[in-house]
Scaffold this active site. Structure first.
Site, PDB file in Angstrom:
ATOM      1  N   ILE A 136       4.441   8.724  -2.314  1.00  0.00           N
ATOM      2  CA  ILE A 136       3.720   8.091  -3.407  1.00  0.00           C
ATOM      3  C   ILE A 136       4.633   8.078  -4.626  1.00  0.00           C
ATOM      4  CG2 ILE A 136       1.381   8.554  -2.613  1.00  0.00           C
ATOM      5  CD1 ILE A 136       1.244  10.959  -4.364  1.00  0.00           C
ATOM      6  N   ASP A 137       4.368   7.180  -5.560  1.00  0.00           N
ATOM      7  CA  ASP A 137       5.241   6.998  -6.711  1.00  0.00           C
ATOM      8  C   ASP A 137       5.290   8.230  -7.608  1.00  0.00           C
ATOM      9  OD1 ASP A 137       5.449   4.401  -5.785  1.00  0.00           O
ATOM     10  OD2 ASP A 137       3.918   3.629  -7.153  1.00  0.00           O
TER      11      ASP A 137
END
Length: 312
Positions: A136-137
């Site tokens: 995930i970012d």
């Protein structure tokens, strides 16, 4: 020579393995072809040729030589929110601001550095990103499953490739969506002029995002979002594509801080998958971070305290 092994589960059929790997990894097509020629690419544990066809579900292993210039992750004593762990895996609630794995400009302080310190041994199926099955970012918070051994890594990777592992997010977006629920089915690839960004492009990879309205605030809307596929920046790109970018997203939305948010108001609150050892269905939930909760309070949200991830 020391090598790093990268594991890839094919999501779709393809006419040529060299083209598929060039599109779905960070390797160039010429580099892939050289690795294939040297016998360093295996399809279902067998050597292949550049024009070898692949089918969805094929297991591809890429052995890439490691040079002295390569930066290998080092263990670092960084606090982790471990939601669950056993001999095969761990589920981590990643805080906003933490990068998942080392990369140029972020060689330390990453989730991988913290995992190596906490657990010591992780799967080696993803080369310099040990244990990392999905990402995930940096400015997105939420749940990740981490593999402690190669068998667990391969089995979990197959679930993500087959879309049988489920990820659900909550996000605040600009505007008031007309419908109560919907689906964005639009291919995602590299932006034509800005290679650091992703975009909806005609020849991109298949990407599907399902969304459902949880609460409306007039100028903002709270959504529950489920990923069918897992492309880079998928939710952020798809929300911007339908003209409802995520609040706090300075790449695809508005760079100006709003409601006290730091980074995008996007949190991976639920993760469901089958245990790679016994097949048991496992589901985990993580509460939204403080800045997200404060933003909802400023909007006079009625959802706080009523259900996960808003009940803490």
């Amino acid at each position: 020579m020391t090598t790093e092994t990268n594991l890839l589960i094919a999501e779709t059929d393809a006419a040529r393995i060299d083209a598929y790997l060039a599109e779905n990894t960070e390797l160039s097509r010429s580099k892939v072809q050289k690795l294939i020629k040297d016998g360093d690419v295996l399809k279902n544990d067998r050597p292949c040729k550049p024009n070898t066809e692949i089918r969805a579900g094929d297991v591809i292993r890429i052995h890439v030589p490691i040079t002295d210039a390569d930066v290998l992750p080092m263990p670092e004593d960084i606090p982790l929110d471990v939601v669950y762990e056993d001999d095969d895996l761990a589920v981590i609630n990643k805080p906003k601001g933490m990068v998942v794995h080392p990369a140029p400009g972020n060689e330390s302080g990453t989730l991988v550095n913290a995992l190596l310190y906490r657990f010591g041994t992780l799967s080696e199926a993803n080369g310099p990103r040990p244990g990392i099955v999905h990402r995930i970012d940096r400015l997105t918070s939420g749940l990740l499953v981490v593999a402690k051994n190669d068998h667990a890594h391969e089995e979990l990777s197959k679930q993500f490739a087959a879309h049988t592992a489920h990820r659900e997010y909550v996000c605040l977006v600009h505007g008031n969506l007309k419908e109560d629920e919907g689906t964005v089915d639009a291919p995602i690839g590299r932006h034509k002029t800005d290679r650091k960004r992703m975009a909806v492009v005609e020849n991109g990879r298949h990407a599907v995002t399902h969304w459902r309205v949880l609460e409306r605030f007039g100028t903002e809307t709270l959504l529950d979002v489920a990923l069918e596929t897992g492309r880079t920046h998928q939710i952020r790109v798809h929300m911007a594509y339908i003209k409802h970018p995520i609040l706090g997203d300075d790449v695809y939305g508005s760079p100006a801080p709003k409601l006290g948010l730091w980074g995008q108001a996007l949190h991976g609150y639920r993760l469901t998958f089958a245990h790679p050892g016994n097949g048991e269905t496992m589901s985990f939930c993580a509460p939204i971070p403080d800045d997200f909760r404060k933003a909802l309070r400023l909007l006079n949200s009625a959802i706080i305290g009523t259900r996960p991830p808003f009940d803490v």
